[in-house]
Design an enzyme around this catalytic site. Structure first.
Site, short mmCIF file in Angstrom:
data_model
loop_
_atom_site.label_atom_id
_atom_site.label_comp_id
_atom_site.label_asym_id
_atom_site.label_seq_id
_atom_site.Cartn_x
_atom_site.Cartn_y
_atom_site.Cartn_z
CG ASP A 1 -1.86 1.16 1.27
OD1 ASP A 1 -1.45 2.29 0.92
OD2 ASP A 1 -3.03 0.96 1.62
CG HIS A 2 1.14 4.38 -3.13
ND1 HIS A 2 -0.12 4.01 -3.48
CD2 HIS A 2 1.19 5.72 -3.29
CE1 HIS A 2 -0.82 5.07 -3.83
NE2 HIS A 2 -0.04 6.14 -3.72
CE LYS B 1 -0.93 14.82 -5.07
NZ LYS B 1 -1.49 13.50 -5.38
CD GLU C 1 -6.66 10.69 -6.16
OE1 GLU C 1 -5.62 10.46 -6.77
OE2 GLU C 1 -7.64 9.93 -6.17
CG HIS D 1 -4.42 4.40 -0.41
ND1 HIS D 1 -3.46 3.43 -0.48
CD2 HIS D 1 -4.73 4.68 -1.70
CE1 HIS D 1 -3.20 3.14 -1.75
NE2 HIS D 1 -3.96 3.88 -2.50
CG ASP E 1 -8.94 3.52 -6.38
OD1 ASP E 1 -8.12 2.66 -6.75
OD2 ASP E 1 -8.78 4.75 -6.58
CE LYS F 1 -9.57 8.24 -8.87
NZ LYS F 1 -8.21 8.47 -8.36
C1 BG6 Z 1 -4.05 4.63 -6.01
C2 BG6 Z 1 -5.45 4.69 -6.56
O1 BG6 Z 1 -3.91 3.55 -5.13
O2 BG6 Z 1 -3.78 5.83 -5.30
C3 BG6 Z 1 -5.61 5.89 -7.48
O3 BG6 Z 1 -5.70 3.51 -7.31
C4 BG6 Z 1 -5.20 7.15 -6.75
O4 BG6 Z 1 -6.94 6.00 -7.93
C5 BG6 Z 1 -3.84 7.00 -6.11
O5 BG6 Z 1 -5.18 8.21 -7.70
C6 BG6 Z 1 -3.51 8.18 -5.22
O6 BG6 Z 1 -2.18 8.10 -4.84
P1 BG6 Z 1 -1.35 9.42 -4.53
O7 BG6 Z 1 -0.03 8.92 -4.08
O8 BG6 Z 1 -1.30 10.20 -5.82
O9 BG6 Z 1 -2.11 10.16 -3.49
#
Ligand code: BG6
Length: 384
Positions: A70-71, A234, A109, A133, A128, A229
């Site tokens: 999970d980034h 952002k 976003e 997240h 998503d 979105k």
């Molecule tokens: C991803 C989602 O996991 O995270 C995307 O699939 C989203 O829809 C993105 O845009 C958001 O990541 P960040 O790092 O740009 O906030």
């Protein structure tokens, strides 16, 4: 002696079985201490498919080989929450329902779904963003002090938070879809006009909810979560609002202390406190105690994926999701997904470039607050 092997599944879920069984059959990932499997989201599309995926992976590999990514957990400021909470003794006594009024987690976003319509239309904001997240951020904010800075200690505590979330009242969860509008001055088409999105799609691009963590620390503290979105800007922000002073002695002591943890676009932590305005009378105003990464550190922050991929190579699973966490997170959102399947009642639209439907504001108002979208800027510091 051969080196470490890292197999990175950034593939459609439909390929995972074939790849997994192929790797296992050919003993490509048979060395538990050396071979690692990284699984990108989406980790299933609901609880049942996530459980099946966990069974498939753990049948073929050991849990310690599996890195569910999970980034958000690799983002600097999210990692810093652990340091902030557990390396600074001053916050621990304040970090509970005794002093905290409510917590907000926003991931807003500016972008729309762009070229990802095919994936997104079967997913939506809840799957998503919130299932992964936002609930991961929630668990870092809500967790108890881990036994050590070690993967299992940290993952144990995070899992406990998710398992303690009370059942969410699904009809109260806000869902909405962006309509045509303008984001940062640029025209934006509506969601259902995006490529590979069904014209009659009901998929939500915005979701907002209130939840509670049913444990001693957090009982009664509302957590507001929202993501969308095509919003006005952002911003990934955690805002922790503290309770008002119980016995006021100043007439203008009207603002609650707030802690803003901004993950992006700015990396900052701000604490809002009341201060005396210089002068002959005792007048107060909120001031901003500011920790800005750019000022505090000379090193640039690495990208989340740089950190996470290096962690996999080094065999450090601290920032990765364990099978029980992923299932606990699905359990939280399932009643909402199930409810949404039964009715289209309550679906809203919002113009692209705004901050979601007014129903989301009403949700915040229902606990007597307003959403915070950005950390405090010069406004707070401005002279009257
Ligand atoms: C991803 C989602 O996991 O995270 C995307 O699939 C989203 O829809 C993105 O845009 C958001 O990541 P960040 O790092 O740009 O906030």
């Amino acid at each position: 002696m051969r080196g470490t092997r890292l197999f990175y599944y950034a593939v459609s879920p439909s390929f995972i079985k074939t790849i997994t069984e192929g790797l296992a059959k050919n003993k490509m990932a048979g060395m538990v201490k050396k071979d690692r499997i990284v699984v990108e989201k989406p980790f299933g599309t609901d609880l049942t498919s996530a459980q099946a995926l966990n069974r498939l992976l753990t049948k073929n590999f050991k849990e310690e080989q599996i890195y569910r990514i999970d980034h958000y957990l690799g983002k600097e400021v999210v990692q810093n929450i652990l340091a902030f909470r557990f390396a600074n003794n001053i916050f621990e006594p304040l970090w509970s329902n005794k002093y905290i009024d409510h917590v907000q987690i926003t991931v807003a976003e500016e972008v729309g779904v762009g070229t990802r319509g095919k994936y997104y239309d079967n997913s939506g904001a809840l799957r998503d963003m919130i299932q992964n997240h936002l609930l991961q951020i929630l668990s870092v904010i809500g967790m108890e002090r881990p036994c050590d800075y070690a993967a299992e200690c940290i993952r144990d505590e995070k899992a406990k938070v998710l398992k303690s979330v009370s059942k969410i009242s699904a009809p109260e969860v806000i869902r909405a879809q962006y309509a045509e509008g303008a984001v940062a001055g640029a025209p934006q088409i509506g969601y259902t006009d995006e490529v590979n999105v069904a014209k009659n799609s009901k998929t939500e691009t915005f979701a907002a909810m209130k939840l509670f963590i049913d444990n001693k620390r957090w009982k009664g503290v509302p957590f507001l979560l929202r993501t969308g979105k095509c919003m006005s800007q952002k911003s990934s922000l955690i805002m922790i609002q503290f309770k008002m002073t119980p016995h006021k002695i100043f007439k203008d002591d009207e603002v609650a202390n707030r802690l803003y943890i901004s993950i992006q676009p700015n990396q900052t932590i701000n604490l809002i406190v009341d201060g005396k305005i210089p002068g002959i009378h005792m007048r107060l105003k909120p001031v901003n105690m500011d920790f800005t990464y750019n000022d505090a550190f000379c090193e640039p922050s690495p990208e989340a994926y740089e950190t996470l991929l290096l962690d996999v190579l080094e065999g450090d699973a601290t920032l990765f999701i364990r099978s029980d966490q992923v299932e606990a997170a699905w359990k939280i959102v399932m009643p909402i997904l199930d409810f949404w399947k039964t009715t289209s009642k309550g679906q809203k639209k919002y113009a692209a470039g705004t901050d979601g439907p007014k129903e989301a504001d009403k949700l915040a108002k229902s606990i007597g607050v307003q959403w915070a979208l950005t950390s405090p800027n010069e406004e707070v510091l401005k002279c009257d």
